[in-house]
Design a protein around this motif. Structure first.
Motif, short mmCIF file in Angstrom:
data_model
loop_
_atom_site.label_atom_id
_atom_site.label_comp_id
_atom_site.label_asym_id
_atom_site.label_seq_id
_atom_site.Cartn_x
_atom_site.Cartn_y
_atom_site.Cartn_z
N LYS A 141 0.77 -1.30 0.03
CA LYS A 141 0.19 0.03 0.10
C LYS A 141 0.86 1.36 -0.03
O LYS A 141 0.42 2.14 -0.57
CB LYS A 141 -1.08 -0.02 1.14
N SER A 142 2.13 1.20 0.55
CA SER A 142 2.87 2.46 0.64
C SER A 142 3.71 2.74 -0.44
O SER A 142 3.55 3.88 -1.10
CB SER A 142 3.83 2.20 1.89
N ASP A 143 3.91 1.34 -1.44
CA ASP A 143 4.60 1.83 -2.62
C ASP A 143 3.41 2.08 -3.62
O ASP A 143 3.74 3.10 -4.41
CB ASP A 143 4.79 0.23 -3.31
N ARG A 144 2.24 2.00 -3.26
CA ARG A 144 1.17 2.17 -4.22
C ARG A 144 0.99 4.00 -3.81
O ARG A 144 0.69 4.79 -4.83
CB ARG A 144 -0.12 1.47 -4.21
N PHE A 145 0.98 4.20 -2.84
CA PHE A 145 0.75 5.58 -2.28
C PHE A 145 2.05 6.52 -3.04
O PHE A 145 1.53 7.51 -3.30
CB PHE A 145 0.62 5.73 -0.73
N TRP A 146 3.30 6.27 -2.72
CA TRP A 146 4.18 6.86 -3.25
C TRP A 146 4.63 6.90 -4.55
O TRP A 146 5.22 8.02 -5.03
CB TRP A 146 5.41 6.70 -2.07
N PHE A 147 4.45 5.69 -5.17
CA PHE A 147 4.63 5.73 -6.57
C PHE A 147 3.77 5.72 -7.35
O PHE A 147 3.76 5.89 -8.76
CB PHE A 147 5.75 4.52 -6.78
N GLY A 148 2.37 5.52 -6.98
CA GLY A 148 1.14 5.35 -7.68
C GLY A 148 1.19 4.27 -8.75
O GLY A 148 1.90 3.25 -8.55
N SER A 149 1.24 4.51 -10.31
CA SER A 149 1.00 3.59 -11.20
C SER A 149 2.31 2.84 -11.26
O SER A 149 2.80 1.94 -11.86
CB SER A 149 0.20 4.00 -12.30
N LEU A 150 3.44 3.81 -11.10
CA LEU A 150 4.85 3.46 -11.25
C LEU A 150 5.30 2.28 -10.50
O LEU A 150 6.45 1.80 -10.62
CB LEU A 150 5.94 4.76 -11.08
N ALA A 151 4.49 2.09 -9.40
CA ALA A 151 4.92 1.02 -8.59
C ALA A 151 4.60 -0.58 -9.01
O ALA A 151 4.77 -1.38 -8.61
CB ALA A 151 3.98 0.81 -7.24
N GLY A 152 3.83 -0.49 -10.18
CA GLY A 152 3.69 -1.59 -11.09
C GLY A 152 2.59 -2.44 -10.85
O GLY A 152 1.56 -1.80 -9.82
N ARG A 153 2.37 -3.60 -10.96
CA ARG A 153 1.13 -4.30 -10.83
C ARG A 153 1.63 -5.56 -9.86
O ARG A 153 2.64 -6.31 -10.22
CB ARG A 153 0.53 -4.68 -11.96
N ALA A 154 0.92 -5.83 -8.74
CA ALA A 154 1.11 -7.33 -8.10
C ALA A 154 0.81 -8.41 -8.90
O ALA A 154 -0.19 -8.36 -9.81
CB ALA A 154 0.47 -7.10 -6.74
N LYS A 155 1.78 -9.43 -8.49
CA LYS A 155 1.22 -10.68 -9.19
C LYS A 155 1.38 -11.93 -8.44
O LYS A 155 2.44 -12.02 -7.73
CB LYS A 155 2.02 -10.79 -10.73
N VAL A 156 0.56 -12.93 -8.57
CA VAL A 156 0.59 -14.38 -7.86
C VAL A 156 0.49 -15.42 -9.04
O VAL A 156 -0.56 -15.21 -9.69
CB VAL A 156 -0.28 -14.52 -6.83
N ALA A 157 1.40 -16.09 -9.09
CA ALA A 157 1.23 -17.21 -10.17
C ALA A 157 2.08 -18.59 -9.57
O ALA A 157 2.88 -18.47 -9.05
CB ALA A 157 2.19 -16.71 -11.49
N GLY A 158 1.07 -19.53 -10.01
CA GLY A 158 1.45 -20.93 -9.51
C GLY A 158 1.00 -22.00 -10.51
O GLY A 158 0.05 -21.87 -11.20
N LYS A 159 1.29 -23.25 -9.97
CA LYS A 159 1.06 -24.42 -10.39
C LYS A 159 -0.06 -25.11 -9.25
O LYS A 159 0.42 -25.18 -8.13
CB LYS A 159 2.15 -25.43 -10.71
N VAL A 160 -1.28 -25.34 -9.59
CA VAL A 160 -2.03 -26.15 -8.85
C VAL A 160 -2.33 -27.65 -9.20
O VAL A 160 -2.41 -27.95 -10.35
CB VAL A 160 -3.46 -25.47 -8.73
N THR A 161 -1.94 -28.53 -8.16
CA THR A 161 -2.29 -29.95 -8.34
C THR A 161 -3.28 -30.45 -7.61
O THR A 161 -3.18 -30.31 -6.32
CB THR A 161 -0.84 -30.57 -8.50
#
Length: 165
Positions: free
Chosen positions: A95-115
């Motif tokens: 949240k602090s990254d988003r507050f200080w850098f706005g859209s420049l903070a990038g986008r969070a991502k979660v990726a994985g394999k589900v078995t």
């Protein structure tokens, strides 16, 4: 003409900032006669214990809310089905990254394999790759928490659509 161009540019930015999830099954599968489920979430990504625990807890909560399984437990407790989630990629945006850098903070991502593993035989019933990317832009959206919520929501939906009652 300027009005149309402005609308197109606005739509481009809005669509580009929306959260995204994708599921890629390795093959078609159905889950039959499952009464109990055990959830295992793991990763080799350093310093991600908090996020792994959040994924695990939210997944258990969502599966319990679905009320399809009589028992949902954690870490290989006796069950009919094991849902093993191996997180392969985790991009954090606080949240602090988003507050200080706005859209420049990038986008969070979660990726994985589900078995999905049949407990008593060890047979793999199915597997799929899942990726969730948060929205970006405002100071109120686009954090790691949103990506985790999207990941768990899509994972739960996908599993529930493949359960045969």
């Amino acid at each position: 003409m300027k009005k149309k161009l402005s609308i197109i540019i606005l739509l481009f930015f809005l669509i580009g900032c929306a959260s995204q999830t994708s599921v890629k099954p390795d093959s078609l599968f159905q889950i039959k006669e499952v009464k109990s489920v055990s959830v295992i979430v793991d990763t080799i990504i350093p310093s991600s214990e908090k996020e792994i625990e959040a994924i695990e807890q939210k997944l258990i909560e969502k599966l319990r809310e679905a009320n399809i399984f009589s028992k949902v437990s954690i870490k290989n407790q006796k069950s009919d089905l094991i849902i093993k989630v191996q997180i392969e990629e985790l991009v954090k945006v606080s949240k602090s990254d988003r507050f200080w850098f706005g859209s420049l903070a990038g986008r969070a991502k979660v990726a994985g394999k589900v078995t999905l593993i049949e407990s008593f035989s060890g047979k793999v019933l199915g597997s799929f790759d899942l990726e969730a990317i948060s929205s970006g832009g405002t100071i109120f959206a686009g954090t790691t928490e949103q990506a985790i919520d999207n990941f768990v929501e899509k994972l739960t939906d996908f599993i529930l659509t493949h359960v045969v009652i």
